[in-house]
Design a protein around this motif. Structure first.
Motif, PDB file in Angstrom:
ATOM      1  N   LYS A 126     -18.974   1.446   7.744  1.00 18.34           N
ATOM      2  CA  LYS A 126     -19.797   2.340   6.924  1.00 18.34           C
ATOM      3  C   LYS A 126     -19.214   2.446   5.514  1.00 18.34           C
ATOM      4  O   LYS A 126     -18.722   3.505   5.110  1.00 18.34           O
ATOM      5  N   PRO A 127     -19.269   1.331   4.766  1.00 15.91           N
ATOM      6  CA  PRO A 127     -18.757   1.376   3.398  1.00 15.91           C
ATOM      7  C   PRO A 127     -19.739   2.093   2.470  1.00 15.91           C
ATOM      8  O   PRO A 127     -20.910   2.256   2.785  1.00 15.91           O
ATOM      9  N   GLY A 128     -19.249   2.531   1.316  1.00 16.00           N
ATOM     10  CA  GLY A 128     -20.142   3.056   0.293  1.00 16.00           C
ATOM     11  C   GLY A 128     -20.418   4.540   0.360  1.00 16.00           C
ATOM     12  O   GLY A 128     -21.262   5.041  -0.392  1.00 16.00           O
ATOM     13  N   TYR A 129     -19.737   5.271   1.240  1.00 16.34           N
ATOM     14  CA  TYR A 129     -20.008   6.704   1.364  1.00 16.34           C
ATOM     15  C   TYR A 129     -18.825   7.553   0.918  1.00 16.34           C
ATOM     16  O   TYR A 129     -18.655   8.674   1.365  1.00 16.34           O
ATOM     17  N   GLY A 130     -18.006   7.015   0.060  1.00 17.37           N
ATOM     18  CA  GLY A 130     -16.904   7.804  -0.471  1.00 17.37           C
ATOM     19  C   GLY A 130     -15.720   7.816   0.462  1.00 17.37           C
ATOM     20  O   GLY A 130     -15.703   7.158   1.503  1.00 17.37           O
ATOM     21  N   PRO A 131     -14.687   8.584   0.117  1.00 16.93           N
ATOM     22  CA  PRO A 131     -13.487   8.629   0.933  1.00 16.93           C
ATOM     23  C   PRO A 131     -13.753   9.274   2.290  1.00 16.93           C
ATOM     24  O   PRO A 131     -14.693  10.048   2.461  1.00 16.93           O
ATOM     25  N   ALA A 132     -12.916   8.927   3.260  1.00 16.94           N
ATOM     26  CA  ALA A 132     -13.042   9.516   4.589  1.00 16.94           C
ATOM     27  C   ALA A 132     -12.845  11.031   4.526  1.00 16.94           C
ATOM     28  O   ALA A 132     -12.018  11.537   3.765  1.00 16.94           O
ATOM     29  N   LEU A 133     -13.594  11.749   5.343  1.00 13.90           N
ATOM     30  CA  LEU A 133     -13.526  13.208   5.362  1.00 13.90           C
ATOM     31  C   LEU A 133     -12.226  13.710   5.960  1.00 13.90           C
ATOM     32  O   LEU A 133     -11.708  14.757   5.545  1.00 13.90           O
ATOM     33  N   GLY A 134     -11.716  13.002   6.944  1.00 13.76           N
ATOM     34  CA  GLY A 134     -10.564  13.499   7.678  1.00 13.76           C
ATOM     35  C   GLY A 134     -10.956  14.665   8.572  1.00 13.76           C
ATOM     36  O   GLY A 134     -12.089  15.171   8.514  1.00 13.76           O
ATOM     37  N   LEU A 135     -10.037  15.097   9.387  1.00 11.40           N
ATOM     38  CA  LEU A 135     -10.326  16.191  10.316  1.00 11.40           C
ATOM     39  C   LEU A 135     -10.563  17.511   9.588  1.00 11.40           C
ATOM     40  O   LEU A 135     -11.406  18.316  10.005  1.00 11.40           O
ATOM     41  N   GLU A 136      -9.841  17.750   8.486  1.00 11.11           N
ATOM     42  CA  GLU A 136     -10.052  18.988   7.727  1.00 11.11           C
ATOM     43  C   GLU A 136     -11.439  19.005   7.098  1.00 11.11           C
ATOM     44  O   GLU A 136     -12.121  20.035   7.105  1.00 11.11           O
ATOM     45  N   GLY A 137     -11.871  17.875   6.558  1.00 10.37           N
ATOM     46  CA  GLY A 137     -13.208  17.803   5.986  1.00 10.37           C
ATOM     47  C   GLY A 137     -14.282  17.972   7.035  1.00 10.37           C
ATOM     48  O   GLY A 137     -15.300  18.644   6.807  1.00 10.37           O
ATOM     49  N   LEU A 138     -14.067  17.388   8.208  1.00 11.29           N
ATOM     50  CA  LEU A 138     -15.001  17.567   9.318  1.00 11.29           C
ATOM     51  C   LEU A 138     -15.102  19.034   9.693  1.00 11.29           C
ATOM     52  O   LEU A 138     -16.204  19.592   9.808  1.00 11.29           O
ATOM     53  N   ALA A 139     -13.969  19.689   9.868  1.00 10.71           N
ATOM     54  CA  ALA A 139     -13.955  21.100  10.266  1.00 10.71           C
ATOM     55  C   ALA A 139     -14.624  21.982   9.227  1.00 10.71           C
ATOM     56  O   ALA A 139     -15.304  22.965   9.573  1.00 10.71           O
ATOM     57  N   ALA A 140     -14.483  21.638   7.951  1.00  8.37           N
ATOM     58  CA  ALA A 140     -15.074  22.449   6.890  1.00  8.37           C
ATOM     59  C   ALA A 140     -16.591  22.338   6.851  1.00  8.37           C
ATOM     60  O   ALA A 140     -17.277  23.279   6.422  1.00  8.37           O
ATOM     61  N   LEU A 141     -17.136  21.211   7.310  1.00  5.66           N
ATOM     62  CA  LEU A 141     -18.576  20.973   7.203  1.00  5.66           C
ATOM     63  C   LEU A 141     -19.365  21.331   8.461  1.00  5.66           C
ATOM     64  O   LEU A 141     -20.582  21.457   8.407  1.00  5.66           O
ATOM     65  N   VAL A 142     -18.691  21.503   9.576  1.00  9.96           N
ATOM     66  CA  VAL A 142     -19.393  21.768  10.837  1.00  9.96           C
ATOM     67  C   VAL A 142     -20.121  23.116  10.861  1.00  9.96           C
ATOM     68  O   VAL A 142     -21.268  23.197  11.328  1.00  9.96           O
ATOM     69  N   PRO A 143     -19.538  24.215  10.378  1.00 14.87           N
ATOM     70  CA  PRO A 143     -20.216  25.516  10.505  1.00 14.87           C
ATOM     71  C   PRO A 143     -21.604  25.516   9.854  1.00 14.87           C
ATOM     72  O   PRO A 143     -21.778  25.083   8.719  1.00 14.87           O
ATOM     73  N   GLY A 144     -22.592  25.994  10.602  1.00 10.97           N
ATOM     74  CA  GLY A 144     -23.950  26.092  10.099  1.00 10.97           C
ATOM     75  C   GLY A 144     -24.767  24.827  10.238  1.00 10.97           C
ATOM     76  O   GLY A 144     -25.973  24.837   9.983  1.00 10.97           O
ATOM     77  N   ALA A 145     -24.143  23.732  10.626  1.00 16.94           N
ATOM     78  CA  ALA A 145     -24.854  22.465  10.785  1.00 16.94           C
ATOM     79  C   ALA A 145     -25.437  22.356  12.189  1.00 16.94           C
ATOM     80  O   ALA A 145     -24.987  23.049  13.114  1.00 16.94           O
ATOM     81  N   PRO A 146     -26.426  21.488  12.381  1.00 18.43           N
ATOM     82  CA  PRO A 146     -26.822  21.155  13.762  1.00 18.43           C
ATOM     83  C   PRO A 146     -25.624  20.557  14.492  1.00 18.43           C
ATOM     84  O   PRO A 146     -24.605  20.238  13.870  1.00 18.43           O
TER      85      PRO A 146
END
Length: 200
Positions: A126-146
């Motif tokens: 999956k190239p072209g989508y910016g840097p990897a989120l990492g686990l911290e980025g994943l945790a920050a984006l999960v709340p409120g999402a499906p």
């Protein structure tokens, strides 16, 4: 209809054997949900592939998801690309690819049943989508999402950390396309143990 916590995403270019054979092996090792991603196929070939994959998944009560709404049978769940319009007629289940908070918010407004969020880890798939989120980025984006399926560079030893970060489950492509027996290792991380979201 429940969404399994392990979802396979197809990419026949990474398969050493025919895609249907790879999926059949993955199903034999416990896979129960497959997103047919290969959008470059001619319509007739893709339609035939849908039928073949359904024949593999139906005996085990598995779920086939059509990648993209275009050409999808009306009774088939679909997984939309990030910028793809929501279908005028709602499919039975709808997922969407997301890579940012803005895209997750849109999916939530649309009432998507799940989203993939990527890339969590570096990946050549999956190239072209910016840097990897990492686990911290994943945790920050999960709340409120499906319900979020972590995608991108996910290995079996990442599963527990992704779930701990709030992901509902994981979506995998390259590793399982290359070695479908790895499904057993992903499932050993208990991704299949809890009930999933469903629509009444």
């Amino acid at each position: 209809m429940n969404l399994p916590r392990l979802v396979l995403v197809t990419d026949r270019t990474q398969c050493a054997r025919p895609l249907v054979d790879v999926v059949a092996t993955a199903v034999a090792h416990g896979a129960r949900a497959v997103v047919l991603r290969d959008k470059d196929l001619p319509a007739a070939e893709r339609t035939a592939l849908v039928a073949d994959l359904r024949s593999v998944l139906q005996p085990v009560g598995g779920l086939l998801v059509h990648g993209g709404a275009r050409g999808a049978p009306l009774d088939t769940p679909v997984h939309l690309a990030a910028a793809e319009p929501f279908p005028a007629v709602r499919p039975p289940l709808v997922g969407r690819s997301c890579h940012s908070a803005t895209e997750l918010a849109r999916a939530a407004r649309e009432g998507c049943d799940w989203v993939t969020l990527s890339p969590v880890f570096p990946t050549v798939s999956k190239p072209g989508y910016g840097p990897a989120l990492g686990l911290e980025g994943l945790a920050a984006l999960v709340p409120g999402a499906p319900p979020v399926l972590a995608l991108g560079g996910i290995r079996p030893d990442h599963v527990a950390d992704c779930l701990a970060a709030g992901a509902y489950g994981v979506a995998v492509m390259g590793p399982v396309m290359r070695d479908p027996t790895l499904v057993a290792e992903y499932l050993a991380a208990d991704v299949a143990e809890q009930p999933g979201p469903h629509r009444d």
